[in-house]
Enzyme design. Structure first.
Site, PDB file in Angstrom:
ATOM      1  N   TYR A  72       0.811  -1.217   0.000  1.00  0.00           N
ATOM      2  CA  TYR A  72       0.000   0.000   0.000  1.00  0.00           C
ATOM      3  C   TYR A  72       0.846   1.270   0.000  1.00  0.00           C
ATOM      4  O   TYR A  72       0.671   2.148  -0.858  1.00  0.00           O
ATOM      5  CB  TYR A  72      -0.956  -0.014   1.188  1.00  0.00           C
ATOM      6  N   GLY A 166       0.262  -6.968   0.549  1.00  0.00           N
ATOM      7  CA  GLY A 166      -0.853  -7.483   1.331  1.00  0.00           C
ATOM      8  C   GLY A 166      -2.193  -7.407   0.643  1.00  0.00           C
ATOM      9  O   GLY A 166      -3.123  -8.137   1.002  1.00  0.00           O
ATOM     10  N   ASN A 170      -5.481 -10.260   1.464  1.00  0.00           N
ATOM     11  CA  ASN A 170      -6.416  -9.893   2.524  1.00  0.00           C
ATOM     12  C   ASN A 170      -7.870 -10.047   2.060  1.00  0.00           C
ATOM     13  O   ASN A 170      -8.143 -10.305   0.894  1.00  0.00           O
ATOM     14  CB  ASN A 170      -6.138  -8.481   3.064  1.00  0.00           C
ATOM     15  N   GLY A 171      -8.783  -9.874   3.018  1.00  0.00           N
ATOM     16  CA  GLY A 171     -10.203 -10.003   2.710  1.00  0.00           C
ATOM     17  C   GLY A 171     -10.840  -8.727   2.221  1.00  0.00           C
ATOM     18  O   GLY A 171     -12.066  -8.676   2.068  1.00  0.00           O
ATOM     19  N   MET A 173     -11.383  -5.833   3.592  1.00  0.00           N
ATOM     20  CA  MET A 173     -12.159  -4.999   4.517  1.00  0.00           C
ATOM     21  C   MET A 173     -11.510  -3.629   4.653  1.00  0.00           C
ATOM     22  O   MET A 173     -10.469  -3.472   5.279  1.00  0.00           O
ATOM     23  CB  MET A 173     -12.271  -5.651   5.889  1.00  0.00           C
ATOM     24  N   VAL A 301      16.291  -6.715  -1.292  1.00  0.00           N
ATOM     25  CA  VAL A 301      17.325  -5.768  -0.871  1.00  0.00           C
ATOM     26  C   VAL A 301      18.026  -6.308   0.369  1.00  0.00           C
ATOM     27  O   VAL A 301      17.373  -6.737   1.335  1.00  0.00           O
ATOM     28  CB  VAL A 301      16.712  -4.386  -0.594  1.00  0.00           C
ATOM     29  N   GLU A 410     -14.385  -8.639  13.420  1.00  0.00           N
ATOM     30  CA  GLU A 410     -14.825  -8.884  12.049  1.00  0.00           C
ATOM     31  C   GLU A 410     -15.644 -10.165  12.025  1.00  0.00           C
ATOM     32  O   GLU A 410     -15.205 -11.205  12.532  1.00  0.00           O
ATOM     33  CB  GLU A 410     -13.601  -9.017  11.162  1.00  0.00           C
ATOM     34  N   HIS A 495      -2.043  -8.306  10.851  1.00  0.00           N
ATOM     35  CA  HIS A 495      -1.941  -6.842  10.789  1.00  0.00           C
ATOM     36  C   HIS A 495      -0.694  -6.320  11.499  1.00  0.00           C
ATOM     37  O   HIS A 495      -0.794  -5.597  12.492  1.00  0.00           O
ATOM     38  CB  HIS A 495      -3.181  -6.204  11.426  1.00  0.00           C
ATOM     39  N   ASN A 533      -9.161  -2.912  10.783  1.00  0.00           N
ATOM     40  CA  ASN A 533      -8.258  -3.373   9.730  1.00  0.00           C
ATOM     41  C   ASN A 533      -7.452  -2.190   9.207  1.00  0.00           C
ATOM     42  O   ASN A 533      -8.013  -1.134   8.932  1.00  0.00           O
ATOM     43  CB  ASN A 533      -9.061  -4.010   8.601  1.00  0.00           C
ATOM     44  N   PHE A 535      -5.356  -1.308   6.400  1.00  0.00           N
ATOM     45  CA  PHE A 535      -4.759  -0.893   5.133  1.00  0.00           C
ATOM     46  C   PHE A 535      -5.264   0.457   4.623  1.00  0.00           C
ATOM     47  O   PHE A 535      -4.535   1.160   3.913  1.00  0.00           O
ATOM     48  CB  PHE A 535      -4.857  -1.987   4.060  1.00  0.00           C
TER      49      PHE A 535
END
Length: 554
Positions: A72, A166, A170-171, A173, A301, A410, A495, A533, A535
């Site tokens: 992200y 990710g 992920n789901g 959400m 890296v 959740e 997470h 969540n 993100f």
């Protein structure tokens, strides 16, 4: 050992054409509020407009900006820098995930893990290890699969590996934290600017939408969520709908059988072949459209040092699908953005400081890492509360007991394909515990000092919801999901957050103390918890920080 044939990954770079179109999937139109121009809509350009990405970064190259990681934060940075006229090269440890396997799909199904499922393991390590008394894990070939179950003392951290990070596993959400809780998440950041500008920008850029409530109320695939709502509300808990990045129109077509199924055939933790708007279809697709972003998958890296002529020398290894090093490269970059995820960024920076590669990094590197209070559990319902044999793998709702008990749960799917009469939950809890990364010189690795006993605070917080529901409904906890007679999934986190925290290891915009031109722009900036969540918060913070960096540093 599985005898499934394993196709070799292309040795060259991914093309923009393959990068955008290769993953298939429909992307619905967006109807989102926020201060984002139409040019940022989450629909990739046509293959003809995208051209071709270059080959993997050559040894000895010089680039204006190197972004380490493609999740992200890194995707936001790449897009916004490219839109500002800066050429960017992204280095990603995982695969491109743009080529179908022998079954015609890019990603493996959650219920049938194969060589594509796990990162460099010879046996799967699934979050739910058991079901109805039977172990679920199995032997698989060692391969650069999509889900990394990285083991530390006391905790396993699940992370996505591949272009898109990710977002691949992920789901979907897409939760924005309640505004009144934000000062406890990022105390040095102005909530007004986040909620007025950067959360709306992130939600629009990610393609976040809400499920059609009228459809949800009758859809067979969300019977499990409606049972979760009934039980929550009968016990006096607020039940909240949560947005997602899945294309709901596509899911409706799945339900009537007019398109290939993804969410409705249990695809999620090993990738979605259709329907989900991962970063490959949102930020990274638009970054590719600029013609200024190149990506080198299967590159890891190993060190970053100051270059004698200015900028930074970055040493990296190119690996094959078995994880073997096939080439070592050294490149220079004027600026480096660390975006390898909370664990990846924290481990790398901890190593660079301890080994003297970047000795001026401050003593906050590696500190203030947390698990977002993750803990999982299942409940065994009565026969009259069937949760459905068809369950969408994309969750849509949660139970909010944060104020009274310190937990947000959740309402998660358990898509086994059979009726289980079970409700399943991933809880995010208020926990004070923070861990620290440190360099283990004798072993040549970075360790994390997490204590499994710390999870008890998360269990206690989750129990404020589920003990009450069980008492009200006359139900019990499932004990067959995480081992023999084990109620709580307290061994993991989905997470990971922290390790290079904003305002501690960096300034208030992610600039690393001690070095001009080095930045952190991922979940490592957030000290351990987002209350939901994470993100969307990672994306919004990256939008805020890169806007400032472009305006002042370039």
């Amino acid at each position: 050992m599985s005898d499934t044939p394993i196709p070799a990954s292309p040795s060259g770079g991914i093309t923009r054409r393959r990068f955008v179109s290769g993953t298939g999937s429909l992307i619905g139109g967006l109807a989102l509020a926020g201060q984002v121009a139409a040019a940022t809509a989450a629909t990739p350009a046509s293959a003809a407009e995208l051209g071709a990405l270059s080959a993997p970064i050559p040894n000895g190259s010089h680039v204006p900006v190197l972004v380490v990681g493609s999740g992200y934060g890194g995707s936001v940075a790449a897009l916004r820098l490219a839109q500002a006229g800066v050429d960017v090269h992204m280095v990603e440890m995982g695969m491109a995930w743009d080529t179908a396997g022998p079954d015609g799909n890019i990603f493996a199904n959650t219920t049938k893990p194969d060589y594509r499922s796990f990162w460099l393991r010879t046996r799967t390590k699934q979050p739910l290890s058991n079901f109805l008394g039977f172990p679920l894990d199995k032997d698989v070939p060692r391969y650069t699969g999509i889900l990394d179950a990285e083991d530390f003392a006391g905790i396993t951290v699940y992370q996505g590996r591949g272009v898109g990070g990710g977002s691949l596993v992920n789901g979907g959400m897409a939760v924005t934290p309640r505004r009144e809780l934000f000062p406890g998440i990022l105390p040095t950041v102005d909530p007004a600017e986040m909620y007025g500008t950067y959360y709306p920008r992130a939600n629009a850029g990610l393609g976040v939408t809400e499920v059609d409530r009228s459809w949800w109320e009758s859809a067979d695939c969300y019977q499990y969520a409606r049972v979760g709502r009934k039980h929550a509300e009968r016990s006096g808990f607020p039940f909240v709908f949560v947005p997602n990045v899945y294309d709901w129109d596509y899911m409706k077509q799945e339900a009537i059988g007019t398109v290939p199924k993804s969410a409705l055939v249990a695809e999620v933790i090993y990738g979605n072949n259709h329907g989900k708007k991962s970063l490959q279809k949102s930020y990274l697709a638009r970054a590719a459209e600029t013609g200024r972003v190149d990506i080198s998958p299967l590159h890891r890296v190993t060190t970053v040092t100051q270059a004698t002529g200015g900028g930074y020398t970055v040493v990296m290894e190119r690996i094959d699908n078995a994880g073997n090093v096939v080439e070592t490269k050294s490149v220079t970059a004027d600026r480096v953005f660390f975006a390898a995820g909370s664990v990846g960024t924290s481990k790398l920076l901890t190593k660079l400081k301890a080994t003297g590669a970047l000795p001026a990094l401050n003593d906050r590197i590696g500190k203030n890492w947390g698990d977002n209070g993750n803990v999982m559990c299942g409940r065994a319902n009565h026969m009259w509360d069937a949760t459905g044999k068809l369950q969408s793998s994309m969750p849509t709702a949660g139970i909010d007991n944060w104020d009274a008990g310190g937990a947000f749960a959740e309402v998660a799917p358990l898509p086994t394909g059979i009726e289980t009469y079970a409700s399943f939950y991933l809880s995010i809890t208020k926990t004070p515990h923070r861990a620290e990364f440190s360099w283990n010189a004798a072993a040549g690795r970075v360790d994390l000092n997490w204590d499994r006993a710390w999870k008890q605070t998360s269990i206690d917080a989750a129990k404020t919801i589920f003990d009450k529901i069980n008492s009200k409904e006359g139900t019990i906890y499932r004990t067959d999901l995480f081992g023999t007679y084990k109620i709580w999934g307290d061994h993991l986190t989905y997470h990971p957050l922290g390790g290079a925290v904003l305002g501690e290891a960096t300034d208030n915009y992610g600039r690393l103390h001690g070095y001009d031109g080095l930045y952190v722009i991922d979940g490592a900036l957030i000290p351990g918890s987002t209350t939901v969540n994470p993100f969307v918060t990672i994306t919004a913070l990256a939008e805020r920080n890169i806007e400032k960096i472009i305006a002042t540093d370039l």
